[in-house]
Each structure stands twice: as C-alpha cells, then as structure tokens.
Design an enzyme around this catalytic site. Structure first.
Site, short mmCIF file in Angstrom:
data_model
loop_
_atom_site.label_atom_id
_atom_site.label_comp_id
_atom_site.label_asym_id
_atom_site.label_seq_id
_atom_site.Cartn_x
_atom_site.Cartn_y
_atom_site.Cartn_z
N CYS A 72 -8.36 24.18 -84.42
CA CYS A 72 -8.29 22.79 -83.94
C CYS A 72 -9.35 21.81 -84.56
O CYS A 72 -8.88 20.60 -84.78
CB CYS A 72 -8.28 22.85 -82.54
SG CYS A 72 -9.75 23.47 -81.77
N HIS A 383 -12.28 22.38 -77.38
CA HIS A 383 -10.96 22.15 -78.11
C HIS A 383 -11.02 20.58 -78.57
O HIS A 383 -11.27 19.62 -77.92
CB HIS A 383 -9.58 22.35 -77.05
CG HIS A 383 -8.50 22.06 -77.73
ND1 HIS A 383 -8.03 23.10 -78.82
CD2 HIS A 383 -7.30 21.21 -77.74
CE1 HIS A 383 -6.76 22.59 -79.38
NE2 HIS A 383 -6.42 21.60 -78.51
#
Ligand code: ZN
Length: 431
Positions: A72, A383
């Site tokens: 990510c 994230h």
C-alpha cells in the site's frame, strides 16, 4: 527535452521540404521555397505535433493499483506521483516517443552517447530505449496503465515495476511494510539517476569547501546550485529539487555563515499540542524555520573563532521547487521505540504561500495541493492511502479501490505527505 523534439522537428522539416520539392516538380538544388511557405508548413507541423500529443490523450486516471502484499505504501506514493501533472506528462510522453524512434536513430544516439561532449537531452531517450529492465520505463508503464484512455483495466498491477525497483534498491526487498516517505525518496533518486543528463560526472567524495565571503547570499546560493546541476540534472531535479539555506550565527564573535543543501522534500516537525486539538501547516513550517540554539557540542566549527561555539541556526528556502513535497513527520524515534503523532494538521488546498520562508523580499510563492498520502493506524500496523486531484475533483485511492471524495473530507489526522504544485497564476521571480 527541448533537444530531442528539436531533432524530431528538424527531421520532419527536412522530409517536408523534400515533399514540397517533389510536389512542385522542382529539383532540390534549385528549390526556392519562400519563407512564408516554410513558415506555414512549419506551423502546420507544429499543429500536427500538437494533435499527436492530444492523441496520446489520457483517461480519467481513476484507476486503482493492486496490492501485491504489503504494498500500500507503493500504491499510495505512485498515485500521488501519477497525479503530479508535470511528472505524469513527462512519463507518458516519453513512452510515446519511444515508439517514434527508429533503430537508426537509436544507433545515432548510441554514437552520441559514447562521445564525451553529449547534448544532454539525447540521454533520456536513449536510456529509455535501451533500458527496458530499469525502473523508469517500468514506472512509465504503470502510469500509462493508470491513464489509459480506454480505462479498460480498473486495476493496474505494479508487480513488474516493484520487482525492478527492488532489484535496483535491495533495501526494499522482502514483503514487509515500508515507509511511504522513504520509498518516495528512493524512487525519485532512482528515477533521477536513470535519466540524469550528466551521468558521467562522478561525485568525488568530499570537495574542498568554497569560500564565498565576498559574495552576496544569492550569488553564493546560485553558485552552489550551479555546482549541483553540473552533476545532477534531470526532469526529477527540474520538478522536485529545491535549495535549503541554513544560516548560522556565532554567539561569541557574531560571525554569520550560510550553507546550502538541495532538498527533494521538506520534513516538518509537528508542534506538540495538549488536548487542545489540531495545528496548522503554517505552524509546522514556522517550527521548521524557527531559530534554533545549538550548544558547543552540536554546532559546526565557527570559521572565525576556529572552534565550536554556541550558535543559532535558522533554515529557510533559498530556491523553490516546481513541486514541493511536504512530509509531516509523524514518527518520532526515541531510544526505545518509535511513536506516531496523530495530531490533526490542517493545510490549505490552494494558495499555500511559502514566500515568507524564502529569501527576503521574494514575494508570494503560491502552491496548490495536488495529492495527499495518508497513513492510518499505528507504527506497526499501518495502512497507506492517497487522495489525489484531477480535472473533475478529488478521489480516494485505497489500493485497487477508487472513490470520489469531497474537498471537505480531505483533511484528516492521517495526512502524512503533501504534494503541492507551484500555481501557474503567479510569476514569481526566483532569487
Ligand atoms: Zn565565532
């Protein structure tokens, strides 16, 4: 790449002249093409070239990137860069030019490549042609996928790009979570190295420091910048590099001195706040550029006292980049652990004026936000996502998913790296 397009136009112009000559039934030697005909034809050519640029035309850019295992950080950064218009256009245009060059031309360029006095622009094309295994073409390819006019794929797989990148930067091997900011630095550096217009000028360790005592600050800065550009000159530098000035003031003898460093991002500290809530980007910038007291142990040598003395240090922006990357330094490393600040930092979407952090009297220096890289979660379980702007508004990029967002959803306490582009509306003179 003015040189390369020049070569192209010249070639086409020659071809055009031949066509004109043959259509008029004239021998080349006796051809007398009036200037106006040439001018009209040249304008025609330029228009054709322009139209061809249009043909390269792009999709919405609202395409996600597949997460291929803790990637990510890569996806978020690539989306941000992909929405930095000047870099996007450069990448897309290069892949378009690759196809236009014949082998003969590549050979020609190879000859030029080997000679020591090479016109800088030919490097890029050549490197793009011969080095399909390097990250630059792979990066271009990812961007081509993201901006595909057919929007055929709603998700692009960055695997090839990532594996090439890891090969070039072994530090990123393995599938562990990486820091987006660190990745961005490595990526820009790698891209720069590949398309450096001066790849043969080697860095020769520590060079003797030049003394500029008789120069004005701006002259000293310009000389340092010139020196940098003699070794490091690429589209990446054109877009992302700026110059930071660090001015030192000796508390013993009052001597002033300056050092200049090239930066590709500003890493800003976040002011500590109680429960009172958020801070502004301006407060972070103020803290960054605030005068700092250095004690003897941490200060550099004073040129005049010829020893380490107490001094004050102040950072300012001497030269503003086209794209300024602002890193909100949320992670603090202490002796025992890394902690993350989740302070809400508000930032302007348009007209961020950095003029007051620049040289005296430099006037307003305005930037508009084009992308945000966010970090959610904790140090160990985080994230990355991105919010990027395009012609039709803002979108939220969460790996393969892309969803429109409104402007009032952009500012969160997860904002981590901000990408600002110099706004076109102002023509500020660089000093
Ligand atoms: Zn001193």
């Amino acid at each position: 790449m003015p040189g390369a397009s020049g070569v192209n136009v010249e070639g086409s112009c020659d071809a055009l002249c031949r066509t004109l000559v043959s259509q008029n039934g004239l021998q080349r030697e006796t051809a007398d093409i009036s200037q106006s005909v040439l001018y009209t034809s040249l304008m025609g050519l330029l228009l054709v070239a322009d139209n061809e640029k249009e043909h390269l035309s792009i999709g919405s850019g609202r395409v996600g990137l597949r997460n291929i295992g803790n990637t990510c950080f890569l996806n978020a950064v690539v989306q941000c860069l992909s929405h930095t218009r000047s870099l996007r256009d450069y990448s897309l245009l290069m892949s378009y030019r690759d196809e236009k060059f014949s082998k003969e031309e590549a050979k020609l360029m190879e000859g030029m490549f080997l000679s020591p006095a090479v016109p800088s622009a030919s490097y890029c094309v050549f490197i793009f042609l011969i080095a399909p295994g390097l990250p630059v073409p792979a990066f271009s390819q990812v961007l081509s996928g993201l901006w595909d006019v057919n929007d055929g794929d709603t998700v692009v797989n960055p695997r090839q790009f990532y594996s090439m990148f890891k090969e070039a930067v072994p530090y990123f091997s393995g599938y562990s979570q990486q820091d987006a900011q660190e990745f961005l630095r490595f990526l820009l550096d790698k891209l720069h190295t590949e398309i450096n217009r001066r790849p043969y000028i080697r860095r020769t360790g520590k060079e003797p420091e030049q003394k500029f005592a008789r120069f004005r600050i701006s002259e000293e800065a310009a000389a340092m910048w010139k020196k940098h550009m003699e070794r490091d000159d690429s589209r990446i530098v054109d877009l992302f590099s700026g110059q930071l000035r660090s001015s030192l003031h000796c508390s013993v003898c009052s001597h002033y001195s300056n050092t200049f460093d090239v930066f590709c991002d500003l890493s800003l500290p976040i002011p500590k706040r109680g429960s009172a809530g958020g801070v502004t980007l301006r407060e972070c910038l103020d803290l960054f550029s605030q005068e700092e007291k250095l004690d003897k142990d941490n200060s550099p040598m004073c040129e005049r006292c010829n020893r380490h003395t107490e001094c004050t240090k102040r950072l300012s922006i001497q030269r503003f980049p086209q794209v300024i990357v602002i890193h909100l330094n949320r992670f603090t490393t202490s002796r025992w652990s890394i902690s993350k600040s989740t302070v809400y930092v508000s930032f302007p979407l348009t007209d961020l004026d950095l003029g007051c952090y620049g040289p005296v009297d430099c006037g307003p220096v305005l930037y508009d936000l084009c992308a945000i890289c966010n970090h959610a979660g904790t140090v160990n379980m985080g994230h990355y996502t991105a919010c990027c702007s395009d012609e039709n508004g803002w979108c939220f990029y969460n790996d393969s998913s892309v969803t429109p967002v409104s402007e009032n959803q952009l500012q969160t306490n997860q904002a981590y790296v901000l990408f600002y582009q110099r706004s076109n509306s102002t023509t500020t003179v660089r000093k």
